[in-house]
Enzyme design. Structure first.
Site, mmCIF file in Angstrom:
data_model
loop_
_atom_site.group_PDB
_atom_site.id
_atom_site.type_symbol
_atom_site.label_atom_id
_atom_site.label_comp_id
_atom_site.label_asym_id
_atom_site.label_seq_id
_atom_site.Cartn_x
_atom_site.Cartn_y
_atom_site.Cartn_z
ATOM 1 N N GLU A 185 -3.414 -4.495 4.462
ATOM 2 C CA GLU A 185 -3.813 -3.306 5.229
ATOM 3 C C GLU A 185 -5.191 -2.834 4.794
ATOM 4 O O GLU A 185 -5.718 -3.261 3.758
ATOM 5 C CB GLU A 185 -2.795 -2.188 5.045
ATOM 6 N N LYS A 189 -8.048 7.048 10.338
ATOM 7 C CA LYS A 189 -6.809 6.347 9.985
ATOM 8 C C LYS A 189 -6.014 6.122 11.264
ATOM 9 O O LYS A 189 -5.731 7.059 12.000
ATOM 10 C CB LYS A 189 -5.977 7.171 8.992
ATOM 11 N N VAL A 200 0.478 0.990 7.648
ATOM 12 C CA VAL A 200 1.491 -0.071 7.605
ATOM 13 C C VAL A 200 1.966 -0.416 9.011
ATOM 14 O O VAL A 200 2.065 -1.594 9.381
ATOM 15 C CB VAL A 200 2.674 0.348 6.712
ATOM 16 N N LYS A 213 6.700 6.165 -1.892
ATOM 17 C CA LYS A 213 6.207 7.100 -2.898
ATOM 18 C C LYS A 213 7.271 8.165 -3.180
ATOM 19 O O LYS A 213 7.970 8.624 -2.292
ATOM 20 C CB LYS A 213 4.899 7.747 -2.437
#
Length: 303
Positions: A24, A85, A105, A158
């Site tokens: 990525e 993004k 992702v 995370k």
């Protein structure tokens, strides 16, 4: 207007059945500070090549989704202001507006699949956010991966996310999760989140065999490989728990919500750990890139 560009090196490798690993771009467009971001991106490609695998770093350049960014394009996305993004839903908008973007992702996985790339290494997956019962805040990564027959290597999600709810959601979406030599589900910064998964795998060859059988059974969802950071390089669990609790309390006090929550929490953790969380982030990515390259080789050998 060209809607997609596939690098010749990637196309040739895919056509010949040689191993290719998708990477990525948001890790170097939005996830790491300059100039470390470019160093990490360049190093990742070098590690993949050293393993005998073709790297396919994915991003959007002037509106064109690109599978197999050149070194100059990686440098440009790493150093240019105004790079956005892009998740999967954003790709058509970025294309029409001629924007350059790092791909999440979800977007990276979709483009990799379009190109015939079967293995993808990232740092951490998106997941279900805390208080999702009230906000319905869930990463687009999960729904997208549920529709793509890939192998994705990550260090779990995370720990700022709701890990048990994420694991429940993965089960609902028929996303298989295997731990690489462990049944402890990792929490990105730490090797053991405190939650278990059912299956462990012992080798890249075993992962490749699972993917081959999945495809033969007509199952079109991603196989998620949870690859924990080593205990030697993880964020110390006590420090992690203390800083995370402070970060969550600070976000509540500041009224931070929605899409602002994740960057706020990550920035807080980086500051409170004196940069240690950033170092762990890089170690996580390195480990996933190495394992992803090994899996790509094993899958190419398996046919």
């Amino acid at each position: 207007m060209s809607t997609l560009r596939l690098a010749d090196e990637v196309r040739d490798a895919v056509d010949a059945g040689r191993p290719v690993l998708a990477l990525e771009s948001t890790i170097f467009t939005h996830g790491l500070p300059r100039p470390r971001n470019l160093e990490v991106a360049t190093e990742a490609e070098a590690r993949v090549r050293a393993a005998g695998v073709v790297p396919a770093t994915i991003g959007v350049v002037d509106g064109i989704p690109t599978i197999g960014l050149s070194a100059d394009e990686i440098a440009r996305l790493s150093t240019s202001d105004g790079v956005v993004k892009a998740s999967l839903r954003d790709l058509p908008v970025a294309a029409v507006k001629g924007l350059s973007a790092g791909t999440t992702v979800a977007a990276t996985a979709h483009l990799a699949h379009l190109a015939g790339v079967r293995v993808f290494s990232t740092g951490g997956l998106g997941g279900v956010h805390r208080r999702a019962q009230e906000t319905f805040d869930e990463s687009a990564d999960l729904g997208t991966l549920a529709t793509l027959p890939l192998v994705v290597v990550s260090a779990g999600v995370k720990s700022i996310l709701d890990i048990p709810l994420t694991l429940e959601r993965l089960e609902t979406l028929n996303l298989a999760v295997v731990g690489y030599r462990t049944t402890d589900y990792p929490g990105f910064y730490i090797s053991d989140s405190g939650y278990d998964i059912e299956y462990s795998v012992d080798s890249p060859a075993e992962i490749a065999r699972i993917a081959v059988v999945r495809d033969a059974l007509g199952i079109a969802s991603t196989l998620l490989v949870a690859n924990p950071v080593s205990t030697d390089t993880q964020l110390e669990p006590e420090l992690h728990d203390d800083v995370l609790a402070k970060a969550l309390a600070e976000a509540d006090a500041a009224g931070v919500s929605g899409h602002d929550t994740t960057p706020f929490l990550l920035d807080f953790m980086q500051r409170e750990t004196g940069g240690r969380s950033l170092d762990v982030n890089v170690e996580v990515y390195r480990g996933n890139v190495v394992l992803g390259a090994e899996i790509a080789r094993a899958l190419a050998d398996a046919g």
